[in-house]
Design an enzyme around this catalytic site. Structure first.
Site, mmCIF file in Angstrom:
data_model
loop_
_atom_site.group_PDB
_atom_site.id
_atom_site.type_symbol
_atom_site.label_atom_id
_atom_site.label_comp_id
_atom_site.label_asym_id
_atom_site.label_seq_id
_atom_site.Cartn_x
_atom_site.Cartn_y
_atom_site.Cartn_z
ATOM 1 N N GLU A 158 46.588 7.703 56.383
ATOM 2 C CA GLU A 158 46.541 9.163 56.498
ATOM 3 C C GLU A 158 45.229 9.748 55.998
ATOM 4 O O GLU A 158 45.064 10.955 55.962
ATOM 5 C CB GLU A 158 47.713 9.780 55.726
ATOM 6 C CG GLU A 158 49.061 9.400 56.280
ATOM 7 C CD GLU A 158 50.217 10.011 55.532
ATOM 8 O OE1 GLU A 158 51.346 9.570 55.744
ATOM 9 O OE2 GLU A 158 50.000 10.948 54.726
ATOM 10 N N ASN A 204 48.537 8.865 50.630
ATOM 11 C CA ASN A 204 49.156 9.600 51.734
ATOM 12 C C ASN A 204 49.376 11.055 51.335
ATOM 13 O O ASN A 204 49.088 11.481 50.208
ATOM 14 C CB ASN A 204 50.470 8.946 52.155
ATOM 15 C CG ASN A 204 51.478 8.890 51.019
ATOM 16 O OD1 ASN A 204 51.122 8.860 49.850
ATOM 17 N ND2 ASN A 204 52.756 8.863 51.364
ATOM 18 N N HIS A 205 49.879 11.826 52.283
ATOM 19 C CA HIS A 205 50.140 13.258 52.076
ATOM 20 C C HIS A 205 48.879 13.993 51.628
ATOM 21 O O HIS A 205 48.872 14.715 50.634
ATOM 22 C CB HIS A 205 51.269 13.467 51.066
ATOM 23 C CG HIS A 205 52.605 13.035 51.568
ATOM 24 N ND1 HIS A 205 53.770 13.310 50.906
ATOM 25 C CD2 HIS A 205 52.965 12.341 52.673
ATOM 26 C CE1 HIS A 205 54.799 12.806 51.567
ATOM 27 N NE2 HIS A 205 54.320 12.208 52.659
ATOM 28 N N ASN A 206 47.821 13.834 52.406
ATOM 29 C CA ASN A 206 46.562 14.531 52.125
ATOM 30 C C ASN A 206 46.469 15.894 52.801
ATOM 31 O O ASN A 206 45.489 16.605 52.618
ATOM 32 C CB ASN A 206 45.374 13.686 52.600
ATOM 33 C CG ASN A 206 45.195 12.411 51.785
ATOM 34 O OD1 ASN A 206 44.393 11.570 52.116
ATOM 35 N ND2 ASN A 206 45.943 12.261 50.691
ATOM 36 N N ASP A 263 51.153 16.948 48.977
ATOM 37 C CA ASP A 263 51.627 16.885 47.596
ATOM 38 C C ASP A 263 51.052 15.715 46.801
ATOM 39 O O ASP A 263 51.489 15.427 45.691
ATOM 40 C CB ASP A 263 53.159 16.852 47.540
ATOM 41 C CG ASP A 263 53.764 15.611 48.200
ATOM 42 O OD1 ASP A 263 53.028 14.629 48.437
ATOM 43 O OD2 ASP A 263 54.976 15.634 48.471
#
Length: 278
Positions: free
Chosen positions: A140, A200-202, A220
């Site tokens: 991601e 992840n979750h960028n 987050d």
């Protein structure tokens, strides 16, 4: 009674459209396509008179409220008379994640996650800018967002969101050449860097809103189940939508009506509690 019948008929059309089985389309990450609507036999148009005042979101309740009226005209189009077709625009990209054009410009810019932006003007894609050496790519992470300044035609300013050194989210400003077909990687100016505790979750999307401010979507911080408790904290720049003023080249300021401009959270934050907004 006539109005109720019209609304009921419209609902039936929507339900019928949603219940139809859609054909599957094979995905190809190397190909950029656009969806266009075949012209229907009838045309629908919805127009609304602009309100006399534009409401502004605020963290404090307003002292008084303003009521505005709008005039709307709607023409119904039969769902069966509308169809979509795919048109191939270009191919050969490694991992395209976004395609867009500057305001008032018909050139198409394609963001390739490993660290390149391509421009399609007269034919085949050409490299607009290559910052592969600055981008950490994988999963991601990578080059994720592109936003052109509303006055790009004259000031040639544009902004990127990518994963940089030590996995940090980096928001940078750059300048394009006068013809809009190239940009010098050395023109980068870092506006904002955000530490990322996981891979992840960028988030990654950035865009200019109708208010003229730059909006930045951050995730987050990754892991799972918000293990770092970013979403419950307004004092972090993660798990949020950020809203900043980039009127001055090379820097940013905080809009006066951001909800935490006077404290209680990070001044850049407009909304928080988000998992991985795009």
């Amino acid at each position: 009674m006539a109005r109720r019948y019209l609304l009921f008929a419209a609902l039936l059309l929507v339900v019928a459209a949603c219940s139809e089985e859609e054909p599957s389309v094979a995905a190809n990450p190397e190909v950029v396509t656009t969806a266009t609507a075949a012209p229907p036999a009838t045309i629908s148009a919805t127009t609304a008179a602009p309100p006399t005042t534009r409401p502004v979101a605020s963290s404090a309740p307003p002292e008084s409220s303003t009521t505005t009226s709008t005039s709307t005209t709607t023409t119904t189009v039969a769902v069966a008379e509308t169809s979509l077709v795919l048109e191939e625009v270009a191919r050969g990209f490694e991992q395209p994640v976004l395609a867009l054009s500057p305001p008032g410009d018909d050139k198409l810019y394609v963001v390739d996650q490993p660290g390149r932006i391509w421009v399609i003007a007269d034919g085949d894609p050409e490299v607009f800018v290559d910052i592969n050496e600055d981008v950490i790519f994988g999963g991601e992470r990578g080059l994720l967002g592109l936003a052109f300044h509303p006055e790009f035609a004259t000031n040639r300013r544009f902004f990127l969101n990518y994963t940089g050194e030590r996995g940090r989210t980096r928001i940078v400003e750059m300048l394009a050449a006068a013809d809009g077909r190239s940009a010098d990687p050395a023109s980068q100016q870092i506006l904002l860097e955000i530490d990322q505790p996981a891979r992840n979750h960028n988030g990654g999307m950035i865009a200019f809103g109708p208010d003229g401010y730059l909006w930045v979507a951050t995730g987050d911080g990754g892991g799972s189940n918000d293990r770092f408790d970013q979403g419950q904290r307004p004092d972090t720049l993660l798990a949020a939508l950020l809203r900043i003023d980039v009127a001055s080249p090379g820097e940013y300021s905080i809009p006066a009506d951001n909800p935490f401009v006077d404290g209680g959270g990070a001044a850049e934050v407009w909304a928080y509690g988000l998992r991985n907004p795009w």
